[in-house]
Design a protein around this motif. Structure first.
Motif, mmCIF file in Angstrom:
data_model
loop_
_atom_site.group_PDB
_atom_site.id
_atom_site.type_symbol
_atom_site.label_atom_id
_atom_site.label_comp_id
_atom_site.label_asym_id
_atom_site.label_seq_id
_atom_site.Cartn_x
_atom_site.Cartn_y
_atom_site.Cartn_z
ATOM 1 N N TYR A 175 -0.428 -66.504 49.185
ATOM 2 C CA TYR A 175 -1.233 -67.557 49.804
ATOM 3 C C TYR A 175 -1.890 -67.035 51.068
ATOM 4 N N VAL A 176 -3.109 -67.487 51.313
ATOM 5 C CA VAL A 176 -3.707 -67.331 52.635
ATOM 6 C C VAL A 176 -3.656 -68.698 53.307
ATOM 7 N N ASP A 177 -3.827 -68.714 54.626
ATOM 8 C CA ASP A 177 -3.827 -69.973 55.368
ATOM 9 C C ASP A 177 -4.886 -70.914 54.793
ATOM 10 N N ALA A 178 -4.575 -72.202 54.769
ATOM 11 C CA ALA A 178 -5.486 -73.187 54.169
ATOM 12 C C ALA A 178 -6.869 -73.153 54.812
ATOM 13 N N THR B 219 -6.215 -74.332 47.572
ATOM 14 C CA THR B 219 -4.962 -74.462 48.324
ATOM 15 C C THR B 219 -4.638 -73.191 49.102
ATOM 16 N N GLY B 220 -5.443 -72.142 48.902
ATOM 17 C CA GLY B 220 -5.167 -70.854 49.537
ATOM 18 C C GLY B 220 -4.420 -69.888 48.627
ATOM 19 N N ARG B 221 -4.032 -70.358 47.437
ATOM 20 C CA ARG B 221 -3.277 -69.488 46.524
ATOM 21 C C ARG B 221 -4.203 -68.455 45.882
ATOM 22 N N PHE B 222 -3.720 -67.223 45.768
ATOM 23 C CA PHE B 222 -4.474 -66.197 45.052
ATOM 24 C C PHE B 222 -3.583 -65.519 44.032
ATOM 25 N N MET B 223 -4.221 -65.084 42.944
ATOM 26 C CA MET B 223 -3.517 -64.297 41.930
ATOM 27 C C MET B 223 -4.420 -63.139 41.528
ATOM 28 N N LEU B 224 -3.898 -61.930 41.660
ATOM 29 C CA LEU B 224 -4.586 -60.733 41.194
ATOM 30 C C LEU B 224 -3.901 -60.308 39.904
ATOM 31 N N TYR B 225 -4.603 -60.529 38.798
ATOM 32 C CA TYR B 225 -4.018 -60.293 37.476
ATOM 33 C C TYR B 225 -5.150 -60.118 36.475
ATOM 34 N N PRO B 226 -5.075 -59.154 35.583
ATOM 35 C CA PRO B 226 -4.008 -58.168 35.442
ATOM 36 C C PRO B 226 -4.274 -56.931 36.307
ATOM 37 N N LEU C 201 -8.525 -70.676 55.444
ATOM 38 C CA LEU C 201 -9.285 -69.575 54.847
ATOM 39 C C LEU C 201 -9.521 -69.788 53.355
ATOM 40 N N ALA C 202 -9.159 -70.955 52.849
ATOM 41 C CA ALA C 202 -9.292 -71.234 51.413
ATOM 42 C C ALA C 202 -10.735 -71.615 51.098
ATOM 43 N N ASN C 203 -11.621 -70.623 51.142
ATOM 44 C CA ASN C 203 -13.037 -70.871 50.890
ATOM 45 C C ASN C 203 -13.669 -69.615 50.294
ATOM 46 N N SER C 204 -14.947 -69.763 49.920
ATOM 47 C CA SER C 204 -15.626 -68.664 49.220
ATOM 48 C C SER C 204 -15.931 -67.487 50.131
ATOM 49 N N GLY C 205 -15.740 -67.647 51.459
ATOM 50 C CA GLY C 205 -15.965 -66.540 52.385
ATOM 51 C C GLY C 205 -14.777 -65.611 52.513
ATOM 52 N N THR C 206 -13.697 -65.932 51.786
ATOM 53 C CA THR C 206 -12.482 -65.121 51.847
ATOM 54 C C THR C 206 -12.314 -64.343 50.545
ATOM 55 N N THR C 207 -11.948 -63.086 50.662
ATOM 56 C CA THR C 207 -11.680 -62.260 49.485
ATOM 57 C C THR C 207 -10.330 -61.572 49.644
ATOM 58 N N VAL C 208 -9.520 -61.626 48.611
ATOM 59 C CA VAL C 208 -8.252 -60.907 48.565
ATOM 60 C C VAL C 208 -8.399 -59.810 47.513
ATOM 61 N N ALA C 209 -8.113 -58.566 47.905
ATOM 62 C CA ALA C 209 -8.311 -57.446 46.990
ATOM 63 C C ALA C 209 -7.118 -56.511 47.021
#
Length: 239
Positions: free
Chosen positions: A178-181, A207-214, A183-191
């Protein structure tokens, strides 16, 4: 191995996913079928091809396949053993469906994709996958929308130059957090990166949840970027 390929069969199940895109709002492709062969050098008309055929050709926006979302393509029974060639066959743009394969650059208009002349035989991938007898081999085709399209000079045309890979789907081959709520927007990227090279990226959900899969088994650096914030990096994340 998997026993005698003339008698033992296994099942190949395929999905489609996308690595991060850059500079596009939408990237549509229309998938018709996936072909596999045990020989990496088999030609179009050679015997021995097996196919996963979609009931109807499906137009999908690759940029929607983020945050762990996969598009199931289907499955087929085929002789157990090793497979060394896979081809993703797209439907051609036609008078009835001129935008079957199309791209919309950020701030631009939807534009038909020029596909290679060899399109009818499929986009070729050299693979090394094993289909065990009596079991399901589960794989995703990663269609990298960031690297698969080339703007042809000033013509306004975009050419398909596919960058494809095949990733085994393992139940635990994911990174979730999760990232902070705020930051839960399209300007945030988790890689996740390896050696400074992005492997998979996603925006978080509402909600800030991210999943990197597969992601393939290995060790990764997790990198979070957000507008107006310093990049955050967590090194040595194992999968």
């Amino acid at each position: 191995g998997g026993g005698d390929s003339n008698s033992a069969t296994g099942t190949l199940r395929l999905s489609l996913t996308d690595a991060p895109a850059c500079g596009y709002d939408n990237v549509w492709v229309t998938v018709e079928r996936v072909r596999v062969h045990q020989s990496g050098s088999a030609g179009d008309g050679d015997a021995g091809w097996s196919e996963v055929v979609l009931a109807t050709p499906t137009r999908v926006d690759l940029l929607m396949l983020t945050n762990g979302t996969l598009m199931p393509l289907g499955q087929t029974a085929l002789p157990a053993g090793g497979y060394n060639q896979m081809r993703l066959v797209l439907a051609a743009n036609s008078a009835a469906a001129p935008m079957a394969n199309a791209i919309k650059p950020t701030g631009g208009v939807e534009t038909a994709l020029t596909t290679p002349s060899g399109q009818q035989s499929g986009l070729k991938m050299n693979v090394n996958i094993d289909v065990p007898a009596g079991q399901v081999a589960d794989f995703a085709i990663d269609f990298n929308a960031c690297k698969s399209f080339v703007k042809a000079g000033n013509s306004g045309q975009y050419k398909l130059k596919p960058v494809l890979s095949v990733i085994p789907l393992l139940a635990n081959a994911s990174i979730v957090g999760y990232v902070d709520a705020s930051l839960a927007n399209s300007g945030t990227t988790v890689a996740v990166q390896q050696g400074g090279v992005p492997v998979r990226a996603t925006p978080p959900d509402a909600t800030g949840r991210f999943m990197l899969y597969p992601v393939a088994v290995g060790n990764y650096d997790l990198v979070i970027t957000a507008a107006g914030r310093v990049n955050a990096v967590m090194t040595g994340v194992p999968v």
